[in-house]
Write a protein that holds these residues in place. Structure first.
Motif, PDB file in Angstrom:
ATOM      1  N   HIS A 146      53.535  28.249  21.425  1.00  0.00           N
ATOM      2  CA  HIS A 146      52.101  28.515  21.597  1.00  0.00           C
ATOM      3  C   HIS A 146      51.851  29.422  22.802  1.00  0.00           C
ATOM      4  O   HIS A 146      50.972  30.300  22.751  1.00  0.00           O
ATOM      5  N   LEU A 147      52.612  29.234  23.859  1.00  0.00           N
ATOM      6  CA  LEU A 147      52.448  30.108  25.030  1.00  0.00           C
ATOM      7  C   LEU A 147      52.919  31.529  24.728  1.00  0.00           C
ATOM      8  O   LEU A 147      52.295  32.499  25.191  1.00  0.00           O
ATOM      9  N   VAL A 148      53.985  31.670  23.961  1.00  0.00           N
ATOM     10  CA  VAL A 148      54.428  33.007  23.540  1.00  0.00           C
ATOM     11  C   VAL A 148      53.320  33.662  22.714  1.00  0.00           C
ATOM     12  O   VAL A 148      52.996  34.844  22.908  1.00  0.00           O
ATOM     13  N   ALA A 149      52.719  32.902  21.814  1.00  0.00           N
ATOM     14  CA  ALA A 149      51.629  33.440  20.988  1.00  0.00           C
ATOM     15  C   ALA A 149      50.452  33.898  21.860  1.00  0.00           C
ATOM     16  O   ALA A 149      49.875  34.965  21.615  1.00  0.00           O
ATOM     17  N   LEU A 150      50.103  33.116  22.870  1.00  0.00           N
ATOM     18  CA  LEU A 150      49.016  33.528  23.783  1.00  0.00           C
ATOM     19  C   LEU A 150      49.377  34.795  24.540  1.00  0.00           C
ATOM     20  O   LEU A 150      48.548  35.700  24.700  1.00  0.00           O
ATOM     21  N   THR A 151      50.620  34.858  25.002  1.00  0.00           N
ATOM     22  CA  THR A 151      51.076  36.050  25.730  1.00  0.00           C
ATOM     23  C   THR A 151      50.953  37.289  24.848  1.00  0.00           C
ATOM     24  O   THR A 151      50.465  38.331  25.280  1.00  0.00           O
ATOM     25  N   ARG A 152      51.367  37.171  23.608  1.00  0.00           N
ATOM     26  CA  ARG A 152      51.275  38.315  22.686  1.00  0.00           C
ATOM     27  C   ARG A 152      49.820  38.631  22.350  1.00  0.00           C
ATOM     28  O   ARG A 152      49.449  39.797  22.243  1.00  0.00           O
ATOM     29  N   PHE A 196      64.628  36.752  26.626  1.00  0.00           N
ATOM     30  CA  PHE A 196      63.990  35.680  25.863  1.00  0.00           C
ATOM     31  C   PHE A 196      62.472  35.783  25.979  1.00  0.00           C
ATOM     32  O   PHE A 196      61.938  36.189  27.002  1.00  0.00           O
ATOM     33  N   ASP A 197      61.797  35.379  24.892  1.00  0.00           N
ATOM     34  CA  ASP A 197      60.331  35.344  24.905  1.00  0.00           C
ATOM     35  C   ASP A 197      59.806  34.077  25.565  1.00  0.00           C
ATOM     36  O   ASP A 197      58.693  34.066  26.095  1.00  0.00           O
ATOM     37  N   GLY A 198      60.582  33.010  25.507  1.00  0.00           N
ATOM     38  CA  GLY A 198      60.148  31.745  26.074  1.00  0.00           C
ATOM     39  C   GLY A 198      61.305  30.785  26.217  1.00  0.00           C
ATOM     40  O   GLY A 198      62.442  31.093  25.825  1.00  0.00           O
ATOM     41  N   TYR A 199      60.992  29.620  26.771  1.00  0.00           N
ATOM     42  CA  TYR A 199      62.025  28.658  27.146  1.00  0.00           C
ATOM     43  C   TYR A 199      61.591  27.245  26.780  1.00  0.00           C
ATOM     44  O   TYR A 199      60.413  26.910  26.864  1.00  0.00           O
ATOM     45  N   VAL A 200      62.583  26.419  26.431  1.00  0.00           N
ATOM     46  CA  VAL A 200      62.353  25.012  26.159  1.00  0.00           C
ATOM     47  C   VAL A 200      63.255  24.227  27.104  1.00  0.00           C
ATOM     48  O   VAL A 200      64.483  24.356  27.051  1.00  0.00           O
ATOM     49  N   ALA A 201      62.654  23.445  27.981  1.00  0.00           N
ATOM     50  CA  ALA A 201      63.382  22.635  28.957  1.00  0.00           C
ATOM     51  C   ALA A 201      63.537  21.223  28.399  1.00  0.00           C
ATOM     52  O   ALA A 201      62.547  20.562  28.097  1.00  0.00           O
ATOM     53  N   LEU A 202      64.788  20.781  28.246  1.00  0.00           N
ATOM     54  CA  LEU A 202      65.034  19.456  27.676  1.00  0.00           C
ATOM     55  C   LEU A 202      65.987  18.650  28.564  1.00  0.00           C
ATOM     56  O   LEU A 202      66.958  19.183  29.090  1.00  0.00           O
ATOM     57  N   GLY A 203      65.704  17.377  28.671  1.00  0.00           N
ATOM     58  CA  GLY A 203      66.558  16.471  29.414  1.00  0.00           C
ATOM     59  C   GLY A 203      65.906  15.110  29.481  1.00  0.00           C
ATOM     60  O   GLY A 203      64.836  14.883  28.909  1.00  0.00           O
ATOM     61  N   CYS A 204      66.543  14.219  30.200  1.00  0.00           N
ATOM     62  CA  CYS A 204      66.019  12.864  30.316  1.00  0.00           C
ATOM     63  C   CYS A 204      66.384  12.295  31.679  1.00  0.00           C
ATOM     64  O   CYS A 204      67.542  12.353  32.097  1.00  0.00           O
ATOM     65  N   VAL A 205      65.389  11.748  32.342  1.00  0.00           N
ATOM     66  CA  VAL A 205      65.593  11.081  33.623  1.00  0.00           C
ATOM     67  C   VAL A 205      65.093   9.645  33.451  1.00  0.00           C
ATOM     68  O   VAL A 205      63.919   9.433  33.147  1.00  0.00           O
ATOM     69  N   ILE A 206      66.005   8.691  33.607  1.00  0.00           N
ATOM     70  CA  ILE A 206      65.662   7.274  33.468  1.00  0.00           C
ATOM     71  C   ILE A 206      65.646   6.645  34.855  1.00  0.00           C
ATOM     72  O   ILE A 206      66.574   6.834  35.642  1.00  0.00           O
ATOM     73  N   ARG A 207      64.580   5.903  35.148  1.00  0.00           N
ATOM     74  CA  ARG A 207      64.439   5.287  36.470  1.00  0.00           C
ATOM     75  C   ARG A 207      65.656   4.417  36.780  1.00  0.00           C
ATOM     76  O   ARG A 207      66.118   3.654  35.954  1.00  0.00           O
ATOM     77  N   GLY A 208      66.153   4.571  37.980  1.00  0.00           N
ATOM     78  CA  GLY A 208      67.278   3.755  38.455  1.00  0.00           C
ATOM     79  C   GLY A 208      66.854   2.917  39.642  1.00  0.00           C
ATOM     80  O   GLY A 208      65.668   2.619  39.824  1.00  0.00           O
ATOM     81  N   GLU A 209      67.799   2.598  40.476  1.00  0.00           N
ATOM     82  CA  GLU A 209      67.554   1.709  41.614  1.00  0.00           C
ATOM     83  C   GLU A 209      67.168   2.452  42.884  1.00  0.00           C
ATOM     84  O   GLU A 209      66.805   1.825  43.874  1.00  0.00           O
TER      85      GLU A 209
END
Length: 181
Positions: A145-151, A73-86
């Motif tokens: 954008h980071l992939v573009a900078l790397t290239r 892979f040329d790059g990565y997208v990290a996705l998720g959600c953390v909602i504050r709990g107790e």
């Protein structure tokens, strides 16, 4: 005076780009919105992507590390959600997942961090919704954008970031065997 946000123009490429979206779908509906936004941005740039799911946000940096070591892979997208709990678990997950992604970025990986860290579900829904804040697209755009900078700067070189001890010793041995290297 109202705040305005600026977004860079979409990154462009002369060769194909392939990204890996790594998502922790703990809150499935929020994750699906993040994925939709990321995919739309990736497709709009002419890139392609694959998707992999992991159990939680803490596993995202590990999955990216495995993919970097074993795939192309040329790059990565990290996705998720953390909602504050107790409990303080929220702080641990937010800090450690972010730290892991940052360390990988400092080693030269092109990663867009779209892990939402919010106080409540309403905040998460607004940020994930492609018709509102669209943070999935923002994370994809950051990776592109980071992939573009790397290239632009000639691609990743050995020795960026931390050098594993084995490589350090190998390099030292090569210098000893060939002092003009």
């Amino acid at each position: 005076m109202a705040e305005t946000e600026y977004s860079l123009p979409r990154a462009t490429f002369d060769k194909p780009v392939k990204l890996l979206i790594v998502v922790a779908p703990f809150y499935r509906d929020i994750a699906d919105n993040l994925i939709a936004g990321a995919r739309a941005e990736i497709e709009a740039s002419g890139a392609t992507c694959e998707l992999v799911e992991v159990p939680g946000a803490l596993e995202i940096p590990t999955a990216i590390t495995i993919a970097e070591r074993m795939s192309n892979f040329d790059g990565y997208v990290a996705l998720g959600c953390v909602i504050r709990g107790e409990t303080t678990h929220y702080d641990t997950v937010c800090n450690d997942s972010s730290r892991g992604i940052t360390l990988l970025g400092l080693q030269g990986l092109c990663i867009g961090n779209g892990i939402l860290t919010v106080e409540n579900r309403d905040q998460a829904e607004v940020r994930a919704d492609p018709s509102r804040m669209n943070k999935g697209a923002g994370a994809a755009a950051a990776a592109l954008h980071l992939v573009a900078l790397t290239r632009k700067w000639g691609g990743q070189r050995k020795g960026v970031g931390f050098m594993p001890a084995a490589e350090e010793y190998k390099l030292a041995g090569e210098l000893k065997d060939n002092p003009k290297a």
